[in-house]
Enzyme design. Sequence first.
Site, PDB file in Angstrom:
ATOM      1  N   HIS A 355       0.833  -1.194   0.000  1.00 18.37           N
ATOM      2  CA  HIS A 355       0.000   0.000   0.000  1.00 18.37           C
ATOM      3  C   HIS A 355       0.869   1.245   0.000  1.00 18.37           C
ATOM      4  O   HIS A 355       2.044   1.200   0.350  1.00 18.37           O
ATOM      5  CB  HIS A 355      -1.017  -0.014   1.138  1.00 18.37           C
ATOM      6  N   GLU A 402      -5.196   1.498   2.486  1.00 18.05           N
ATOM      7  CA  GLU A 402      -5.004   0.298   3.314  1.00 18.05           C
ATOM      8  C   GLU A 402      -5.240   0.638   4.764  1.00 18.05           C
ATOM      9  O   GLU A 402      -5.807  -0.147   5.528  1.00 18.05           O
ATOM     10  CB  GLU A 402      -3.596  -0.261   3.119  1.00 18.05           C
ATOM     11  N   GLU A 403      -4.758   1.825   5.170  1.00 18.79           N
ATOM     12  CA  GLU A 403      -4.792   2.159   6.593  1.00 18.79           C
ATOM     13  C   GLU A 403      -6.202   2.175   7.149  1.00 18.79           C
ATOM     14  O   GLU A 403      -6.425   1.815   8.301  1.00 18.79           O
ATOM     15  CB  GLU A 403      -4.102   3.515   6.830  1.00 18.79           C
ATOM     16  N   ASP A 431       4.300  -4.773   3.123  1.00 19.24           N
ATOM     17  CA  ASP A 431       3.720  -3.530   3.646  1.00 19.24           C
ATOM     18  C   ASP A 431       4.894  -2.727   4.185  1.00 19.24           C
ATOM     19  O   ASP A 431       5.483  -1.908   3.467  1.00 19.24           O
ATOM     20  CB  ASP A 431       2.687  -3.904   4.716  1.00 19.24           C
ATOM     21  N   HIS A 532       2.583   4.812  13.032  1.00 25.86           N
ATOM     22  CA  HIS A 532       1.379   5.631  12.829  1.00 25.86           C
ATOM     23  C   HIS A 532       1.453   7.008  13.506  1.00 25.86           C
ATOM     24  O   HIS A 532       0.422   7.565  13.887  1.00 25.86           O
ATOM     25  CB  HIS A 532       0.124   4.880  13.278  1.00 25.86           C
TER      26      HIS A 532
HETATM   27 ZN   LIG Z   1       0.969  -0.485   6.449  1.00 22.05          ZN
END
Ligand SMILES: [Zn+2]
Length: 727
Positions: A355, A402-403, A431, A532
């Site tokens: 992604h 994707e997140e 990923d 994140h």
């Molecule tokens: Zn990821």
Amino acid sequence: MNRLRRQAIACSLLMAAVMGGQSIGFAQTTIDGFAPKPSDNQRRLEEQFRAVPSAANAREELRRLTAEAHLAGSPEDYATAIYVRDQMRSFGLTADMREYQVLLPYPRTPSIVELIAPRHERLQVREDVVPEDPSSSSKKIVPLFNGYGASGDITAPLVYVNYGLPNDYEDLRKAGVEVKGKIAIARYGNSFRGVKAKVAEDNGAIGLIIYSDPADDGFTQGEVYPKGPWRPESSAQRGSVQFLFIYPGDPLTPGLPAIPGTPRLKKEQALNLPHIPVQPISYGDAQHLLKPLRGPVRPKGFQGGLPFTYHAGGTNDVRVHLKTDIEFATKTIWDVITRVDGAVAKDRWVVLGNHRDAWVFGAVDPNSGTTAMLELGRGLGQLMKSGWKPGRSIILGSWDAEEQGLIGSTEWAEENAAELKEKAVAYLNMDVAVSGPNFGASSVPSMWKLIHSAAQEVKDPKTAKSIYEAWRDRARADAADLELYDANGNERPAAAPRIGALGSGSDYTPFLQHLGVPSLDMGFNGDYGVYHSAYDSFYWMAHFGDPTFQYHVAAAQIWGTIALRLADAAGLPFDYTDYASQLREFVNETKRLAVRHKLADSFDAKSLLNAVDNFADEAAKVDKRRHSEVLDVEKSSGGDAIARLRRLNDALMQAERALIDDRGLHGRTWFKHQIYAPGFYTGYAALPLPDLRQAIEDGRAADASEAAGRITEAIKRATEVLKQGRG
Ligand SMILES: [Zn+2]
């Protein structure tokens, strides 16, 4: 997503026994699936390929991809799609954009978290600017929020629920703590955050705050950013709280592509969205909420890494105001699909995916993987310029959104479901390609040997050994003596490093668990505390994750080596004897689980093990046949040998598909694979034989019996497919 891939490195004794036989010869032997002469050619081709990716190019690509925050659906996200497409085209490859219109959440205003009692105090809920890291001062950094959490404005007593999993609520009940009508605060870890949201609302909490405890990825682990790689005081973990263990993808079009003409649910009808507000905060903020809590002293296992005694709370001593203001908008997202047509079997696809969207800058997650994909594309382009074409087609998917819930990959897989079922040989996911130097992988068992063999071809930048040796040595260093030595004190032969089971948390889920495409997921991991956050940035990567960018190169090399083998092998290198051993292990584990739950008689383990035995027998026959036919096809250029091999290859590819049951799993019919699914409560981690194990854990004897029956049928179907392949 995908952070909990720091998987247990130590092999269990049983795994070591299962996999001890997997010792692999070194580079001089024939590559599995190739006859001797084509194997030599393939080796040269792979070397040519591996010479192309460069650290300097990787560095520049990562810098470009992370120059701006690029949340899915934003103009900056679109710019990264154009960049990836144009880079692929500049390598001489065919690349195009595919759009979907999906429901995405955005914070309209920053959330408010404030203490109302014992004193009034508004928390920061914002990540500090770090002067050393230039991107941390960007105005486009999205405020801290949890994707798909509801909007809300609530004030209530606060209760600390540890990891927020069912057994934690059970412990609270025993301690006499009521959760209903209160705001829960949970720490990150031990499961996917969407599970925490579901369990909180099932227990009657009216809101959920999730914080990053320093014991998990903060100062308890080491120096914090920018001095070290770990999470600093003001940093929090964004992330989706979609119930992706029910179904992933666009919430409004389950099972169907989110394109014009597809009927859509109303948001209220979507079954994979939480109903309560959910908010992430930092440990800097969390300590102001946790420290004044009263009520029972923490039950066993509830203490975290902050320097005071944790209490469960739930009393009026601590009251909290939480306000979230989330806009749900239908937005366009952009997948970029790059295709290299196969010269021999254009209608057989080796699919690779990563992604591209990020919560903020996403240097590690996911753009280390995007960079690896670009360098891999550059390598394929170079090979094509020298006149090479792959035997089978290679497709590279750069997924969006994707997140928020594996959306770009899921919509593409749903749109192309019929073709993928017929044509997809394998799906290779990357990923996070690089957060450090430690290689790790998860896959279906039929690809274990393929991953081990490719890892032998790639050099580990730090040790100058192969990736395989570095990986095996690390596993050995972490293993208990019991695993290294037998009862007589003799050293056991070095076991192959363990490859884990696929749960969820990244884009392989629609391919494996919805469609039955053999899948793997891999990358290099390390000390990574900025997951994140706004600090998962180019500066972080250049100072901690991969300062020389050599691991980005290694990631492209191993990914490409596996892809080239699958594209060019005369006989597909899938080993179903390993699958059979793994299935036997899963069944035996499940039998032990059933005994513990006093449900040993609830299902027919004997029939199940019989089916596994027959599958193992057939797998051994097929493997023998595959080796002989690979040699035959080289000797005779006749059409018969080619046709036989094609039939066998199709069986090797379709055996995984046979493990799909179209009726789907109990209460979550989008998931159709009978062996692999994310657990309902484990989130990222796989729950092998999902319906059977969940039924046992829930004490549903009749369902356990039915689930075992379906698994037995699936294994029988796979056996039959392999048998047909032998003709
Ligand atoms: Zn990821």
